[in-house]
Structure formats: structure tokens, C-alpha cells
Design an enzyme around this catalytic site. Structure first.
Site, PDB file in Angstrom:
ATOM      1  N   ALA A  91       0.920  -0.997   0.195  1.00  0.00           N
ATOM      2  CA  ALA A  91       0.104  -0.072  -0.029  1.00  0.00           C
ATOM      3  C   ALA A  91       0.435   1.206  -0.410  1.00  0.00           C
ATOM      4  O   ALA A  91       2.541   1.708   1.041  1.00  0.00           O
ATOM      5  CB  ALA A  91      -1.294   0.182   0.736  1.00  0.00           C
ATOM      6  N   GLU A  96      -0.394  -8.811  -0.519  1.00  0.00           N
ATOM      7  CA  GLU A  96      -2.004  -9.674  -0.056  1.00  0.00           C
ATOM      8  C   GLU A  96      -2.925  -9.377  -1.269  1.00  0.00           C
ATOM      9  O   GLU A  96      -3.715 -10.418  -1.861  1.00  0.00           O
ATOM     10  CB  GLU A  96      -3.056  -8.191   0.525  1.00  0.00           C
ATOM     11  CG  GLU A  96      -1.690  -9.164   2.526  1.00  0.00           C
ATOM     12  CD  GLU A  96      -2.560  -7.345   3.268  1.00  0.00           C
ATOM     13  OE1 GLU A  96      -2.083  -6.155   2.917  1.00  0.00           O
ATOM     14  OE2 GLU A  96      -2.837  -7.601   3.945  1.00  0.00           O
ATOM     15  N   GLY A 144       0.616  -4.710   0.585  1.00  0.00           N
ATOM     16  CA  GLY A 144      -0.637  -4.541  -0.081  1.00  0.00           C
ATOM     17  C   GLY A 144      -0.238  -5.471  -1.075  1.00  0.00           C
ATOM     18  O   GLY A 144      -1.454  -6.489  -1.782  1.00  0.00           O
ATOM     19  N   GLU A 166       4.711  -5.158   6.962  1.00  0.00           N
ATOM     20  CA  GLU A 166       4.428  -4.194   7.615  1.00  0.00           C
ATOM     21  C   GLU A 166       4.698  -3.597   9.064  1.00  0.00           C
ATOM     22  O   GLU A 166       4.888  -3.137   9.566  1.00  0.00           O
ATOM     23  CB  GLU A 166       2.807  -4.130   8.083  1.00  0.00           C
ATOM     24  CG  GLU A 166       1.603  -3.877   6.692  1.00  0.00           C
ATOM     25  CD  GLU A 166       2.020  -5.607   5.643  1.00  0.00           C
ATOM     26  OE1 GLU A 166       2.555  -6.086   5.910  1.00  0.00           O
ATOM     27  OE2 GLU A 166       0.965  -5.676   4.607  1.00  0.00           O
TER      28      GLU A 166
HETATM   29  N1  CAA Z   1       4.426   3.577  -0.862  1.00  0.00           N
HETATM   30  C1  CAA Z   1       5.774   4.341  -0.936  1.00  0.00           C
HETATM   31  N2  CAA Z   1       5.916   4.207  -1.679  1.00  0.00           N
HETATM   32  C2  CAA Z   1       7.273   3.341  -1.860  1.00  0.00           C
HETATM   33  C3  CAA Z   1       6.228   2.245  -1.378  1.00  0.00           C
HETATM   34  C4  CAA Z   1       4.884   1.733  -0.644  1.00  0.00           C
HETATM   35  N3  CAA Z   1       4.700   1.001  -0.142  1.00  0.00           N
HETATM   36  N4  CAA Z   1       7.687   1.375  -1.899  1.00  0.00           N
HETATM   37  C5  CAA Z   1       8.348   1.595  -2.294  1.00  0.00           C
HETATM   38  N5  CAA Z   1       7.756   3.516  -2.903  1.00  0.00           N
HETATM   39  C6  CAA Z   1       9.012   4.785  -3.271  1.00  0.00           C
HETATM   40  C7  CAA Z   1       9.987   5.261  -2.361  1.00  0.00           C
HETATM   41  O1  CAA Z   1       9.589   5.880  -1.177  1.00  0.00           O
HETATM   42  C8  CAA Z   1      10.958   5.504  -3.439  1.00  0.00           C
HETATM   43  O2  CAA Z   1      10.707   6.488  -4.181  1.00  0.00           O
HETATM   44  P1  CAA Z   1      11.440   7.975  -3.573  1.00  0.00           P
HETATM   45  O3  CAA Z   1      11.995   7.187  -5.242  1.00  0.00           O
HETATM   46  O4  CAA Z   1      10.069   9.220  -4.349  1.00  0.00           O
HETATM   47  O5  CAA Z   1      11.755   8.045  -2.928  1.00  0.00           O
HETATM   48  C9  CAA Z   1      10.832   4.499  -4.860  1.00  0.00           C
HETATM   49  O6  CAA Z   1       9.022   4.025  -4.230  1.00  0.00           O
HETATM   50  C10 CAA Z   1      11.800   3.378  -4.841  1.00  0.00           C
HETATM   51  O7  CAA Z   1      12.269   2.668  -3.813  1.00  0.00           O
HETATM   52  P2  CAA Z   1      13.049   2.363  -2.415  1.00  0.00           P
HETATM   53  O8  CAA Z   1      14.058   3.528  -3.216  1.00  0.00           O
HETATM   54  O9  CAA Z   1      13.110   1.922  -1.364  1.00  0.00           O
HETATM   55  O10 CAA Z   1      13.757   1.144  -3.994  1.00  0.00           O
HETATM   56  P3  CAA Z   1      15.154   0.015  -3.154  1.00  0.00           P
HETATM   57  O11 CAA Z   1      15.107  -0.579  -4.298  1.00  0.00           O
HETATM   58  O12 CAA Z   1      16.344   1.123  -2.755  1.00  0.00           O
HETATM   59  O13 CAA Z   1      13.626  -0.402  -2.091  1.00  0.00           O
HETATM   60  C11 CAA Z   1      12.288  -1.751  -1.315  1.00  0.00           C
HETATM   61  C12 CAA Z   1      12.943  -1.392  -2.635  1.00  0.00           C
HETATM   62  C13 CAA Z   1      12.821  -3.171  -0.012  1.00  0.00           C
HETATM   63  C14 CAA Z   1      10.459  -2.471  -1.893  1.00  0.00           C
HETATM   64  C15 CAA Z   1      11.411  -0.273  -0.155  1.00  0.00           C
HETATM   65  O14 CAA Z   1      11.555   0.476  -1.367  1.00  0.00           O
HETATM   66  C16 CAA Z   1      10.865  -0.496   0.496  1.00  0.00           C
HETATM   67  O15 CAA Z   1      10.603  -1.126   1.451  1.00  0.00           O
HETATM   68  N6  CAA Z   1       9.167  -0.777   0.518  1.00  0.00           N
HETATM   69  C17 CAA Z   1       8.035  -0.396   1.367  1.00  0.00           C
HETATM   70  C18 CAA Z   1       7.517  -2.171   1.406  1.00  0.00           C
HETATM   71  C19 CAA Z   1       6.672  -1.808   2.673  1.00  0.00           C
HETATM   72  O16 CAA Z   1       6.791  -1.867   3.429  1.00  0.00           O
HETATM   73  N7  CAA Z   1       5.289  -2.191   2.073  1.00  0.00           N
HETATM   74  C20 CAA Z   1       4.149  -2.692   3.049  1.00  0.00           C
HETATM   75  C21 CAA Z   1       3.431  -1.208   3.035  1.00  0.00           C
HETATM   76  S1  CAA Z   1       1.879  -0.916   4.273  1.00  0.00           S
HETATM   77  C22 CAA Z   1       0.930  -2.283   3.459  1.00  0.00           C
HETATM   78  O17 CAA Z   1       0.779  -2.521   2.510  1.00  0.00           O
HETATM   79  C23 CAA Z   1      -0.625  -2.100   4.690  1.00  0.00           C
HETATM   80  C24 CAA Z   1      -1.728  -3.050   4.180  1.00  0.00           C
HETATM   81  O18 CAA Z   1      -1.488  -4.506   4.330  1.00  0.00           O
HETATM   82  C25 CAA Z   1      -2.242  -2.836   3.409  1.00  0.00           C
END
Ligand code: CAA
Length: 257
Positions: A65, A111, A108, A131
């Protein structure tokens, strides 16, 4: 509808909806979720489409998400946001939905893939529920679907301690259907889906409903439901055609009625 966040196309009887926010690793924001569900509902109503695919790009199916949308959210904001309700609409799609997953399928994203009926993954796919790192937990079915798919022990590790699964592990633990090379994963997923699209459409829908009932009903009720769906198929021309074609030693021609 003019989509801003997804791409759509039809190929070999398969409707493909593709997340298209590559810079955000296809993070599922409210708009993109609305668009993808709209596209799937359109495909579901399209008689020329027999099976649906949801995909992302090579680097990310979806990294979860959209965290940036949620940073300041209060419970009531989450409640009033249709975001998680979109999952309920995904579950109401009658035709089979295949997730074609490459790269990150996190939070998400994982999911969403699990809410589809089948998953074809590239060898670079990575599944996880991170998460916990954000001080929250899965909220769109992760704790339930993952546990049913891979069992309690591994689900606990994934949800509580951010244990990620490679594509091969996900296949071994029964989370996904098959692993294919990253270079050709989408085409292989389309071929996989097109085989289902070529089958008797009403029987496919009923069969999907019956398998999914295994997750929602007690066994007795699900068996009774299965039996009623089975009997109902004897009202279709496709049942007559399918069985007559077998007897005549020819290929059946499905009409979807
Ligand atoms: N939401 C918003 N933006 C996100 C994102 C997310 N879930 N995942 C990645 N991005 C964005 C980053 O902020 C970044 O944007 P900027 O260039 O503007 O800074 C861009 O995508 C590229 O990401 P990274 O620079 O972080 O890329 P990376 O290769 O270094 O890492 C990754 C990749 C490991 C996937 C890392 O981005 C990450 O950990 N993302 C979050 C994953 C996460 O926590 N997901 C769960 C979300 S909560 C949820 O889903 C709730 C639910 O149950 C419904």
C-alpha cells in the site's frame, strides 16, 4: 474510463491489467486500486475475455500500500477510504484472476496477489509482509490468506519478523502455482491464462467459486454447495456438447451457455 495509473490490453482471450507506477514500485494508492478494480470488472463483463491477469513490471508487482498516503492517517481516515474495500470487489470477480508477479510483492502487493485465484511468478519474485517494520500489520487479508496458504509457523515468521519468500520457496510452500524465467514471465502467464480462457466458461466460473468456498465455508456446507453447482452445470449446452464431443471423439466447441 481513461486510466492514469494502469495499462490494459487483451490477448488470446485474456484481459491484462498492469499496475503502472514504476517510480513508486507500483505502490498501491487509492487511485490505482480504483482503476485496476474497474478494469477487472470491465473484463469480467466482456464475453471475449475468459481469464484475467493482474501484473506489475519486472522490478515490482507492487511494493505494498502507498505508505506516503497513510503517514498521517487516523483510523477514521482509513475507515472512510475505500482502499481495503477494493479487495472485496476483487473477490467478486467471477472469472479466474491470475497474478503475474515479478520482483517485489510486499505488504498490500502480496495481499493483492494472494486475493487472486492463481499466481505465476518470475524467478526474481519476492513475497513478504513487512508491515511490522512500519509499526503496523497486514490489513488486507495477509494474516488470513498467508496462514491458509503456507501454514501457521511460516506465516508467523513472515508477519511478525519480515521473513521474505523467494519465488522458489513460495512455490515449495504452496503459495504460488509456478515459477518461470523473468525474461518471459508475462508471456508465460498469458499462455497459462489463455488455456483456462479456452475452457467451458460457465464450468470455469462455477469451479472457481467452488474451490474458493473451501476457504469460506464449513466442509459440509461447501460440499453441498459444490453438489448444487455441479448439478446446475447439467442445465448448460456446454455440458451436452462436452460429453457428446467425448462420445463422438471430437473436440468440444464451447458456447458459454
Ligand atoms: N509506498 C510508497 N512509496 C513506496 C513504497 C510504498 N509501499 N515502496 C516503495 N516506494 C517508493 C520509495 O519511496 C521510492 O520513492 P522515491 O524515489 O520518491 O524516494 C521508490 O518507491 C523506490 O523505492 P526505494 O528507493 O526504497 O527502492 P529500493 O530498491 O531501495 O527498496 C523496497 C525497495 C525494499 C521494496 C523498499 O522500497 C520498501 O521497503 N518499500 C516498502 C515496502 C513495505 O513496507 N510495504 C508495506 C506497505 S504497508 C501495507 O501494504 C499495508 C497493508 O497491508 C494494506
Amino acid at each position: 474510463m481513461d486510466y492514469q495509473n494502469i495499462l490494459t490490453r487483451r490477448e488470446k482471450g485474456v484481459g491484462v491489467a498492469q499496475f503502472n507506477r514504476p517510480k513508486a514500485l507500483n505502490a498501491l494508492n487509492r487511485e490505482m486500486m480504483g482503476e485496476v478494480i474497474h478494469a477487472l470488472e470491465q473484463f469480467d463483463a466482456d464475453p471475449d475475455v475468459g481469464c484475467l491477469i493482474v501484473t506489475g513490471d519486472e522490478r515490482a508487482f507492487a511494493a505494498g500500500a502507498d505508505i506516503k498516503e497513510m503517514v498521517q492517517a487516523r483510523p477514521v481516515d482509513m475507515l472512510n477510504n475505500p482502499f481495503i474495500d477494493y479487495w472485496d470487489r476483487l473477490l467478486r470477480i467471477g472469472k479466474p484472476v491470475v497474478a503475474a508477479v515479478s520482483g517485489f510483492a510486499l505488504g498490500g502487493g502480496c495481499e493483492f496477489a494472494m486475493a487472486c485465484d492463481m499466481i505465476v511468478a518470475s524467478d526474481s519474485a519476492q513475497f513478504g509482509q513487512p508491515e511490522i517494520n512500519l509499526g503496523v500489520m497486514p490489513g488486507a487479508g495477509g494474516t488470513q490468506r498467508l496462514t491458509r496458504a503456507v501454514g501457521k509457523a511460516l506465516a508467523m515468521e513472515m508477519v511478525l519478523n519480515d521473513r521474505r519468500l523467494s519465488a522458489d520457496e513460495a512455490a515449495r510452500f504452496g503459495l504460488i502455482n509456478k515459477v518461470v524465467p523473468v525474461e518471459t514471465y508475462l508471456q508465460e502467464a498469458i499462455d497459462f491464462a489463455s488455456q483456462i480462457a479456452a475452457r467451458a466458461p460457465v464450468a470455469v466460473r462455477m469451479a472457481k467459486e467452488a474451490v474458493n468456498a473451501a476457504f469460506e465455508m464449513p466442509l459440509n456446507a461447501a460440499l453441498a454447495h459444490e453438489r448444487r453447482l455441479f448439478y446446475m452445470l447439467f442445465s448448460t449446452g456446454d455440458q451436452k456438447e462436452g460429453m457428446q464431443a467425448f462420445v463422438d471423439k471430437r473436440r468440444a466447441e464451447w458456447r458459454g451457455e
